[in-house]
Scaffold this motif. Structure first.
Motif, mmCIF file in Angstrom:
data_model
loop_
_atom_site.group_PDB
_atom_site.id
_atom_site.type_symbol
_atom_site.label_atom_id
_atom_site.label_comp_id
_atom_site.label_asym_id
_atom_site.label_seq_id
_atom_site.Cartn_x
_atom_site.Cartn_y
_atom_site.Cartn_z
ATOM 1 N N MET A 1 44.678 50.112 49.897
ATOM 2 C CA MET A 1 43.532 49.572 49.977
ATOM 3 C C MET A 1 43.759 49.391 48.308
ATOM 4 O O MET A 1 42.836 49.242 47.531
ATOM 5 N N GLU A 2 43.747 51.358 47.349
ATOM 6 C CA GLU A 2 44.709 50.960 46.225
ATOM 7 C C GLU A 2 45.109 50.208 46.070
ATOM 8 O O GLU A 2 44.449 49.655 43.995
ATOM 9 N N GLN A 3 45.635 49.699 45.843
ATOM 10 C CA GLN A 3 46.504 48.459 44.933
ATOM 11 C C GLN A 3 45.714 46.988 45.074
ATOM 12 O O GLN A 3 45.554 46.297 44.492
ATOM 13 N N ILE A 4 44.416 46.728 45.909
ATOM 14 C CA ILE A 4 43.484 46.033 45.569
ATOM 15 C C ILE A 4 42.140 46.313 44.732
ATOM 16 O O ILE A 4 42.435 44.875 43.833
ATOM 17 N N PHE A 5 42.094 46.992 44.108
ATOM 18 C CA PHE A 5 40.575 47.633 43.466
ATOM 19 C C PHE A 5 41.618 48.122 42.305
ATOM 20 O O PHE A 5 40.982 48.378 41.289
ATOM 21 N N GLY A 6 42.870 48.413 42.792
ATOM 22 C CA GLY A 6 43.558 48.958 41.017
ATOM 23 C C GLY A 6 42.386 50.640 40.844
ATOM 24 O O GLY A 6 43.298 51.181 40.225
ATOM 25 N N GLY A 7 42.085 51.005 41.850
ATOM 26 C CA GLY A 7 41.920 52.758 42.384
ATOM 27 C C GLY A 7 41.364 53.123 43.240
ATOM 28 O O GLY A 7 41.696 52.584 44.160
ATOM 29 N N GLY A 8 41.035 54.791 43.151
ATOM 30 C CA GLY A 8 40.768 54.699 44.566
ATOM 31 C C GLY A 8 39.218 54.392 45.256
ATOM 32 O O GLY A 8 38.913 53.809 44.693
ATOM 33 N N ILE A 9 38.952 55.098 47.018
ATOM 34 C CA ILE A 9 37.660 53.871 47.235
ATOM 35 C C ILE A 9 36.434 54.133 45.966
ATOM 36 O O ILE A 9 35.718 53.677 46.618
ATOM 37 N N VAL A 10 36.908 55.777 45.856
ATOM 38 C CA VAL A 10 35.211 56.507 44.942
ATOM 39 C C VAL A 10 35.166 55.448 43.928
ATOM 40 O O VAL A 10 34.580 54.966 43.501
ATOM 41 N N TRP A 11 35.995 54.840 43.126
ATOM 42 C CA TRP A 11 36.197 54.489 41.487
ATOM 43 C C TRP A 11 36.128 52.697 42.286
ATOM 44 O O TRP A 11 34.755 52.446 41.326
ATOM 45 N N THR A 12 36.697 52.929 43.196
ATOM 46 C CA THR A 12 35.971 51.240 43.523
ATOM 47 C C THR A 12 34.409 50.768 43.606
ATOM 48 O O THR A 12 34.214 49.960 43.614
ATOM 49 N N ILE A 13 34.064 52.260 45.064
ATOM 50 C CA ILE A 13 31.985 51.873 44.842
ATOM 51 C C ILE A 13 31.787 51.968 43.431
ATOM 52 O O ILE A 13 30.952 51.621 43.333
ATOM 53 N N PHE A 14 31.820 52.854 42.783
ATOM 54 C CA PHE A 14 31.119 53.393 41.211
ATOM 55 C C PHE A 14 31.681 51.325 40.687
ATOM 56 O O PHE A 14 30.179 51.561 40.119
ATOM 57 N N ILE A 15 32.262 51.071 40.311
ATOM 58 C CA ILE A 15 32.424 49.945 39.651
ATOM 59 C C ILE A 15 31.678 48.993 40.518
ATOM 60 O O ILE A 15 31.098 48.085 39.616
ATOM 61 N N GLY A 16 31.692 48.653 42.008
ATOM 62 C CA GLY A 16 30.598 48.126 42.610
ATOM 63 C C GLY A 16 29.594 47.633 42.040
ATOM 64 O O GLY A 16 28.690 47.359 42.102
ATOM 65 N N LEU A 17 29.065 49.433 42.016
ATOM 66 C CA LEU A 17 27.388 49.659 42.058
ATOM 67 C C LEU A 17 27.182 49.197 40.914
ATOM 68 O O LEU A 17 26.113 48.496 40.633
ATOM 69 N N VAL A 18 28.151 49.690 39.977
ATOM 70 C CA VAL A 18 27.708 49.463 38.355
ATOM 71 C C VAL A 18 27.436 47.906 37.744
ATOM 72 O O VAL A 18 27.249 47.242 37.712
ATOM 73 N N ALA A 19 28.687 47.286 38.826
ATOM 74 C CA ALA A 19 28.348 45.630 38.439
ATOM 75 C C ALA A 19 27.151 44.821 39.291
ATOM 76 O O ALA A 19 27.093 43.754 38.941
ATOM 77 N N GLY A 20 27.122 46.078 40.189
ATOM 78 C CA GLY A 20 26.448 44.921 40.844
ATOM 79 C C GLY A 20 24.811 45.055 40.494
ATOM 80 O O GLY A 20 24.103 44.066 41.001
ATOM 81 N N LEU A 21 24.563 46.457 39.699
ATOM 82 C CA LEU A 21 23.657 46.449 39.075
ATOM 83 C C LEU A 21 23.579 45.813 37.606
ATOM 84 O O LEU A 21 22.312 45.066 37.668
ATOM 85 N N LEU A 22 24.678 45.283 37.006
ATOM 86 C CA LEU A 22 24.230 44.604 35.942
ATOM 87 C C LEU A 22 24.311 43.224 36.328
ATOM 88 O O LEU A 22 23.425 42.597 36.061
ATOM 89 N N ALA A 23 24.749 42.991 37.554
ATOM 90 C CA ALA A 23 24.491 41.375 38.054
ATOM 91 C C ALA A 23 22.741 41.437 38.765
ATOM 92 O O ALA A 23 22.263 40.051 37.825
ATOM 93 N N ARG A 24 22.557 42.100 38.691
ATOM 94 C CA ARG A 24 20.503 42.130 39.717
ATOM 95 C C ARG A 24 20.080 42.228 38.503
ATOM 96 O O ARG A 24 18.943 41.722 38.366
ATOM 97 N N ALA A 25 20.525 43.132 37.106
ATOM 98 C CA ALA A 25 19.241 42.395 36.022
ATOM 99 C C ALA A 25 19.512 41.373 35.173
ATOM 100 O O ALA A 25 19.116 41.220 35.022
#
Length: 89
Positions: A1-25
Motif C-alpha cells: 500500500m505504501e508503494q501506491i501512495f508514496g507514504g503510510g496510510i495516515v499520510w494518505t488519509i491526510f493528503i486525501g482530506l486536504v485534496a478533498g477539502l480543496l476540491a470542494r472549496a
C-alpha cells in the motif's frame, strides 16, 4: 500500500482530506459530503490522477501523481457525482 501512495496510510488519509477539502472549496455549488466522504474523494482523486497521468505518460511507475493533479482528479469526481445525483433526482 505504501508503494501506491508514496507514504503510510495516515499520510494518505491526510493528503486525501486536504485534496478533498480543496476540491470542494474550488468547485462551485453545495456538495453535501461528510468528512469521511471528503477523504475518500481526495484519495479517489489521487488514484484517478495517477491512472490518467500514467496512461498519458505524464508520470512514471514510481513517481507520485502530484498534489495538484490529485485535487483536479477530485474536482472531476465531484462534477461526476453532481451529474449523477441530478440525474437520479
Amino acid at each position: 500500500m505504501e508503494q501506491i501512495f508514496g507514504g503510510g496510510i495516515v499520510w494518505t488519509i491526510f493528503i486525501g482530506l486536504v485534496a478533498g477539502l480543496l476540491a470542494r472549496a474550488l468547485k462551485p455549488g453545495n456538495d453535501k459530503l461528510g468528512l469521511l466522504w471528503t477523504i475518500v474523494l481526495g484519495i479517489a482523486g489521487a488514484v484517478l490522477a495517477r491512472y490518467v497521468g500514467g496512461a498519458l505518460g505524464w508520470y512514471g511507475p514510481g513517481e507520485p501523481a502530484g498534489f495538484i493533479a490529485s485535487v483536479v482528479g477530485a474536482i472531476v469526481l465531484l462534477f461526476l457525482y453532481g451529474a449523477l445525483r441530478k440525474k437520479k433526482a
